[in-house]
Design an enzyme around this catalytic site. Structure first.
Site, mmCIF file in Angstrom:
data_model
loop_
_atom_site.group_PDB
_atom_site.id
_atom_site.type_symbol
_atom_site.label_atom_id
_atom_site.label_comp_id
_atom_site.label_asym_id
_atom_site.label_seq_id
_atom_site.Cartn_x
_atom_site.Cartn_y
_atom_site.Cartn_z
ATOM 1 N N ASN A 27 -11.839 23.966 -42.011
ATOM 2 C CA ASN A 27 -10.661 23.469 -41.304
ATOM 3 C C ASN A 27 -9.490 23.250 -42.243
ATOM 4 O O ASN A 27 -8.332 23.386 -41.864
ATOM 5 C CB ASN A 27 -10.991 22.167 -40.573
ATOM 6 N N HIS A 82 -16.622 19.965 -30.462
ATOM 7 C CA HIS A 82 -17.530 21.035 -30.873
ATOM 8 C C HIS A 82 -18.692 20.498 -31.716
ATOM 9 O O HIS A 82 -19.857 20.639 -31.365
ATOM 10 C CB HIS A 82 -16.778 22.076 -31.717
ATOM 11 N N ASP A 83 -18.344 19.911 -32.843
ATOM 12 C CA ASP A 83 -19.340 19.580 -33.858
ATOM 13 C C ASP A 83 -20.328 18.495 -33.444
ATOM 14 O O ASP A 83 -21.507 18.564 -33.811
ATOM 15 C CB ASP A 83 -18.633 19.206 -35.161
ATOM 16 N N ASP A 137 -16.743 20.222 -42.534
ATOM 17 C CA ASP A 137 -15.408 20.516 -43.068
ATOM 18 C C ASP A 137 -14.365 19.661 -42.338
ATOM 19 O O ASP A 137 -13.470 20.184 -41.699
ATOM 20 C CB ASP A 137 -15.083 22.008 -42.929
ATOM 21 N N ASP A 186 -15.513 17.041 -36.676
ATOM 22 C CA ASP A 186 -16.473 16.730 -37.740
ATOM 23 C C ASP A 186 -16.534 15.226 -37.984
ATOM 24 O O ASP A 186 -17.600 14.683 -38.273
ATOM 25 C CB ASP A 186 -16.088 17.403 -39.060
ATOM 26 N N PHE A 190 -14.207 30.204 -34.971
ATOM 27 C CA PHE A 190 -13.639 29.919 -36.290
ATOM 28 C C PHE A 190 -14.699 29.847 -37.388
ATOM 29 O O PHE A 190 -14.536 30.471 -38.452
ATOM 30 C CB PHE A 190 -12.830 28.621 -36.257
ATOM 31 N N ASN A 191 -15.751 29.046 -37.211
ATOM 32 C CA ASN A 191 -16.709 28.844 -38.299
ATOM 33 C C ASN A 191 -17.352 30.155 -38.743
ATOM 34 O O ASN A 191 -17.605 30.353 -39.936
ATOM 35 C CB ASN A 191 -17.803 27.859 -37.876
ATOM 36 N N THR A 200 -21.568 22.102 -39.485
ATOM 37 C CA THR A 200 -20.482 22.071 -38.507
ATOM 38 C C THR A 200 -19.208 22.713 -39.028
ATOM 39 O O THR A 200 -18.145 22.564 -38.423
ATOM 40 C CB THR A 200 -20.195 20.618 -38.063
#
Length: 328
Positions: free
Chosen positions: A55, A254-255, A26, A31, A180-181, A139
């Protein structure tokens, strides 16, 4: 037990050969880095990119994926997926990623468009074509992945594994306990965690060990490459929002942690745990609840990445990203 020697209940990526993957994302600044790693690293064969609302809204995340592909000169198709969560109201993250989901630099207008096939159907097509070989790397919110599991139950066992940037064991980033995800579509995350396929989870606990500092962003800018300077501008924007909201001075990658697991799993220490998603609690809705002390007596259902070799992570990341320096 925490370890970096593989437990027999889950099979590690092979030490040699190429890992085939679909990247479900996203974009999103982190990402974007994950897309570049997936498309550039010699260990990986990126079969396609699928997009999901997260996102930002689906039209933005799809366009952002196309722009990153164009910027890097990658030859990979993009497939749009789910525009909203399975059940809950939609949330997006403009306070982190800006109104389009990828603010901070002007990216090229993409020449290609998203394919007509729905992301979930593309995933199914690839799993049929390469049974036992597809790593589905997620992700963003897990809506597409959950819908694949629901719509194609006969193909779930033919996935090699699902690697997801999802959840937090010690803390959240939307609520005190929810990441969040997962919070964006906890019902989807619940479907994925309850599935029988092998699963690897990169939670906030490990991704917050992969923070790109200002001097590392500047290293990209100093290459003189227009592409890497653009990337540095994007990361500076991402860094600024984390500084404003969380008082973290760096771009939290993160991703890329999920992609890096396929590239070199020895970079991580991990633990096999039983993990569920809380769907009811007023204070804990969207929390990934990990049975660290095995009190529930349940068989582990996911490999959780817990610690990272930061130097090895960034050495490999820069090795991949600096391949862009020779591209026009």
């Amino acid at each position: 037990m925490v370890y970096n020697i593989y437990h027999p209940i889950l099979q590690p990526p092979e030490g040699i050969g190429v890992e085939r993957l679909i990247l479900d994302c996203d974009p999103g600044h982190d990402d974007a880095i994950a897309i570049l790693m997936a498309g550039l690293d010699e260990k990986l064969e990126l079969l396609g990119i699928t997009t999901v609302a997260g996102n930002s809204y689906l039209e933005n995340t799809t366009m952002n994926a196309l722009k990153v592909v164009e910027m890097a000169g990658l030859d990979v198709d993009v497939y749009a997926g789910c525009a909203r969560p399975l059940l809950r109201d939609q949330i997006v993250a403009p306070e982190i990623h800006g109104s389009t989901g990828l603010e901070g630099a002007k990216l090229p207008t993409p020449k290609r468009q998203a394919e007509e096939k729905h992301a979930v159907d593309f995933i199914a097509e690839m799993v049929k074509a390469y049974p036992g070989e597809i790593n589905l790397v997620a992700t963003g919110p897990l809506t597409n992945v959950a819908l694949f599991i629901i719509r194609y139950p006969d193909l779930v066992e033919k996935l090699k594994r699902i690697v997801m940037m999802a959840g937090g064991i010690a803390f959240g980033n939307v609520t005190p306990v929810a990441e969040f995800n997962v919070y964006a579509d906890p019902e989807a995350a619940n479907v994925v965690l309850r599935s029988s396929v092998e699963k690897v989870m990169a939670p906030l606990d490990v991704t917050h060990q992969a923070i790109m500092a200002a001097e590392e962003i500047e290293r990209l800018r100093k290459t003189g490459s227009h592409i890497l300077q653009t990337l540095a501008d994007l990361l500076d924007f991402f860094r600024s929002t984390y500084l404003d909201l969380f008082d973290i001075d760096g771009a939290v990658l993160h991703d890329p942690c999920a992609v890096m697991y396929l590239i070199d799993p020895t970079i991580f220490e991990c633990e096999d745990l039983y993990v569920e998603v809380e769907l009811d609690g007023n204070l804990t809705y969207g929390q990934t609840v990990a049975d660290i002390w095995k009190t529930m007596k349940m068989k582990p259902n996911v490999r959780v990445l817990k610690r990272i070799d930061r130097k090895a992570f960034f050495d490999r990341l820069f090795e991949d990203l600096e391949k862009l320096a020779v591209r026009k």
